[in-house]
Scaffold this active site. Structure first.
Site, PDB file in Angstrom:
ATOM      1  N   ASP A   1      34.688  79.847  49.009  1.00 22.27           N
ATOM      2  CA  ASP A   1      35.364  80.848  49.836  1.00 22.27           C
ATOM      3  C   ASP A   1      35.851  82.035  49.004  1.00 22.27           C
ATOM      4  O   ASP A   1      36.388  82.995  49.565  1.00 22.27           O
ATOM      5  CB  ASP A   1      36.559  80.225  50.569  1.00 22.27           C
TER       6      ASP A   1
ATOM      7  N   CYS B   1      42.867  76.223  43.051  1.00 21.29           N
ATOM      8  CA  CYS B   1      42.623  74.824  43.411  1.00 21.29           C
ATOM      9  C   CYS B   1      41.182  74.619  43.864  1.00 21.29           C
ATOM     10  O   CYS B   1      40.614  75.473  44.550  1.00 21.29           O
ATOM     11  CB  CYS B   1      43.571  74.392  44.525  1.00 21.29           C
TER      12      CYS B   1
ATOM     13  N   LEU C   1      41.251  30.011  37.584  1.00 22.57           N
ATOM     14  CA  LEU C   1      40.251  29.860  38.633  1.00 22.57           C
ATOM     15  C   LEU C   1      40.467  28.574  39.419  1.00 22.57           C
ATOM     16  O   LEU C   1      41.107  27.622  38.937  1.00 22.57           O
ATOM     17  CB  LEU C   1      38.848  29.854  38.026  1.00 22.57           C
TER      18      LEU C   1
ATOM     19  N   GLY D   1      39.717  25.062  40.487  1.00 22.59           N
ATOM     20  CA  GLY D   1      39.065  23.999  39.729  1.00 22.59           C
ATOM     21  C   GLY D   1      39.350  24.035  38.246  1.00 22.59           C
ATOM     22  O   GLY D   1      38.792  23.240  37.482  1.00 22.59           O
TER      23      GLY D   1
ATOM     24  N   SER E   1      46.317  33.270  41.927  1.00 21.26           N
ATOM     25  CA  SER E   1      46.931  34.592  41.689  1.00 21.26           C
ATOM     26  C   SER E   1      46.011  35.466  40.835  1.00 21.26           C
ATOM     27  O   SER E   1      46.300  35.733  39.670  1.00 21.26           O
ATOM     28  CB  SER E   1      48.313  34.457  41.051  1.00 21.26           C
TER      29      SER E   1
END
EC number: 2.7.7.4
Length: 645
Positions: free
Chosen positions: A44, A120, A483, A485, A556
């Site tokens: 512009d 900007c 993990l 297991g 977690s």
């Protein structure tokens, strides 16, 4: 003019030159400063306009002009000696593409005022840079290509300018030379923009027909737009408007005194002051002040600057304030006028502009920086997202890059604030990712939630210390992570049995068990996992307040969520226990058959398969289950816990 007694010609000339320099410097020293931005859609003419302003204000040196003339030939300027955009587009990538990527700041001045202008970027992917430039601006020049009219990015930037609180808006309809300076084209664009502006709450703006390329209506009125001088238009060139518009600092000076404390100035035992930049209002020695969030009051004894003590300090000045009394005040505190202080709260409704490539995760903890205050904060699921084209409020579960939405925000402690509409310095904040330190959002506080004001801590006589003394132990939280297991639950159970045999008061919170009750309403999406951990963290904190040693066993998977729980606990009472088991080993065990289901696509968002696991960076305890038995691991954990206790 000074009384010149020496008639030596050289002395007279030197004296007159010195007086002219002093007068010039004095004039420029007392000029007001206007910060403004240029924004709008791609191509512009923003950079060209700023280049023209720099050129016309004689802010370009001869060697720069020569270099730019050569650069302009390389990019093939249309019959013009200088491509003004090249004065601003400093990055190589910008010059190659002919676009603006980063925010470019430039300084220039006229006889009446000094200016800092931010160019900007127009591309949607660089909206975050536009927000940065707009955050400190007094005025926005929103450019529109006269050939294209109002575009999506025009609306987005206009909405952001309004949201950020820029009251002075200039609608610069650029490239009028390419539409033969048509009044009809100009009037239609202004009418279209007026309709949109009214829909988002922009009460007024100043429209101007310009050509940055040709210089029409930039520093003087153009003969090509004789119709612009009529009563229906502003009828002034852009520079004249910029010279006379009211700046933000003059408005802030009329508000109550506020100064966020940047640092405590203590060069020696005989001096203690509090340094920062005055956000709003003014202050004088002898005035009563209040320090928040503590609420303590005192009197200003003196106001110190590098150039000497002041009789009064006003908005925009950086000063050191000394008190008559020794009261608690540190970085992050806010000094205010005693009888009209700002508010404090820990829950808010806020408007967000999301700036990160990764979507917002409701419930995740981020750092919130508001002025000089830094706290941990979580964002709830958005109430709605705003469609910048239609201004519709759309339902949303999260916010993606460049999205604008409204959501509730909770901080881990009370902060000093004012609504953004009243005070940009105490109402505007940024959110920072705790892991990457990247800025992910810019936000504006709309108001504090009523429950934040109505709910207070109730003082109790029997607290954490008394509960711990009765049980003859130091409370702690052993946070097992790893993990599925990996052996978390097995080892955690062994740890609790060992502590129980040693007459320690414990409680084990297992990931599967809490989902049967406390967290039965939660699924396994990223947001639900975060809420799962937050709830367990809060329960764990309450249990340690009761003097217990709490053991938790949760996958977690996200580092940020584990750090959120750590921040709830006193220093030294959180032990991150990483059960380090390779994915192949954990999957080979698969006692619950979960990995098999995940591999078959029957179990979505399973950690290690289609959902990531972020391993701890520096856990207090690391257990390698490939070299250590569960019994040995339990012994190591107990020895570490009791040894540190």
């Amino acid at each position: 003019m000074a009384d010149i007694e020496n008639t030596d010609p050289k002395y007279v000339v030197d004296t007159l030159i010195a007086e002219d320099i002093d007068e010039y410097l004095s004039q420029h020293e007392h000029k007001t400063m206007l910060r403004f931005i240029t924004c709008g859609s791609v191509d512009d003419g923003k950079s060209t306009l700023i280049g023209r302003l720099l050129y016309d204000s004689k802010m370009i040196f001869e060697d720069q002009l020569d270099a730019l003339a050569n650069d302009s030939k390389k990019v093939g300027t249309q019959g013009q000696d200088i491509d003004f955009a090249l004065l601003v587009d400093g990055l190589a990538a910008e010059r190659e593409q002919g676009i603006t990527i980063d925010v470019a700041y430039r300084f220039f001045n006229t006889e009446k005022r000094k200016f800092i202008v931010a160019d900007c970027p127009g591309h949607e992917q660089y909206t975050r840079n536009m927000v940065t430039g707009a955050s400190s601006a007094d005025l926005a020049v929103i450019l529109i290509d006269a050939r294209k009219g109002v575009l999506v990015q025009t609306r987005r930037h206009s909405y952001l300018c309004h949201l950020i609180g820029i009251k002075n808006i200039v609608l610069a309809v650029n490239k009028m030379d390419l539409v033969d300076y048509s009044q009809e084209v100009f009037d239609k664009i202004v009418a279209d923009y007026s309709e949109f502006a009214a829909s988002i709450g922009i009460e007024s703006f100043t429209a101007m027909p310009i050509s940055g390329f040709k210089g029409d209506n930039i520093t003087s009125l153009s003969e090509n737009t004789p119709w612009y001088k009529g009563d229906a238009y502003a009828g002034v060139p852009l520079v004249e408007h910029l010279e006379n518009v009211e700046v933000l600092s003059s408005v802030d000076a009329d508000k109550p005194f506020r100064m966020p404390v940047q640092w405590v100035n203590r060069p020696n035992l005989d001096f203690r002051g509090f340094s920062g930049q005055i956000a709003t209002g003014s202050v004088k020695p002898g005035e009563k002040i209040r320090v928040l969030p503590s609420g303590k009051t005192s009197t200003v004894s003196k106001i110190v600057t590098f150039d000497g003590d002041l009789d009064e300090a006003v908005a925009g000045q950086s000063v050191t304030i000394c008190f008559e009394d020794e009261i608690d005040c540190s970085r992050g505190s806010v000094i205010s006028v005693a009888d009209s202080p700002p508010q404090t709260a820990d829950q808010f409704e806020s408007t967000f502009v999301w700036l990160a490539d990764e979507a917002m995760v409701p419930g995740r903890a981020y750092w919130l920086k508001l002025g000089t205050q830094m706290v941990s904060a979580t964002v709830a699921e958005p109430k709605y997202e705003v469609n910048v084209n239609t201004m519709e409020k759309l339902a949303a579960k999260t916010l993606e890059l460049n999205a604008i939405g409204v959501a509730e925000l909770t901080t881990d402690k009370q902060i000093v604030f004012e609504p953004y509409a009243e005070n940009r310095q105490l109402g505007g904040f940024i959110l920072i990712d705790k892991m990457t330190n990247a800025t992910v959002a810019a936000g504006m506080i709309n108001f504090s939630l009523r429950r934040s004001q109505n709910v207070h801590w109730q003082a109790v006589d029997i607290g954490r210390r008394q509960h711990s003394a009765l049980k003859n132990q130091v409370p702690a939280l052993l946070w097992f992570t790893g993990l599925s297991g990996s052996g978390k639950s097995t080892i955690a159970n062994m740890v609790e049995k060992k502590l129980h045999r040693m007459n320690r008061h414990t409680f084990l919170l297992d990931g599967d068990n809490v989902r049967h009750g406390l967290n039965k309403d939660l699924g396994f999406t990223e947001a639900d996992r975060i809420e799962n951990i937050r709830r367990v963290g809060e329960v764990s904190k309450l249990m340690t307040d009761a003097g217990l040693i709490v053991i938790t066993a949760f996958i977690s998977p996200f580092q940020a969520d584990r750090e959120m729980v750590r921040s709830m606990m006193p220093e030294g009472e959180f032990f991150e226990v990483f059960i380090d088991t390779p994915l192949k080993v954990a999957e080979a065990r698969d006692v619950k058959g979960l990995y098999k289901k995940a591999r078959e696509g029957k179990l979505k968002n399973f950690t290690g398969i289609d959902s990531p696991y972020e391993a701890p960076r520096s856990p207090e305890i690391r257990i390698d289950t490939t070299t250590m038995s569960p019994e040995e691991a339990a012994d190591l954990i107990v020895d570490t816990l009791l040894g540190d206790a």
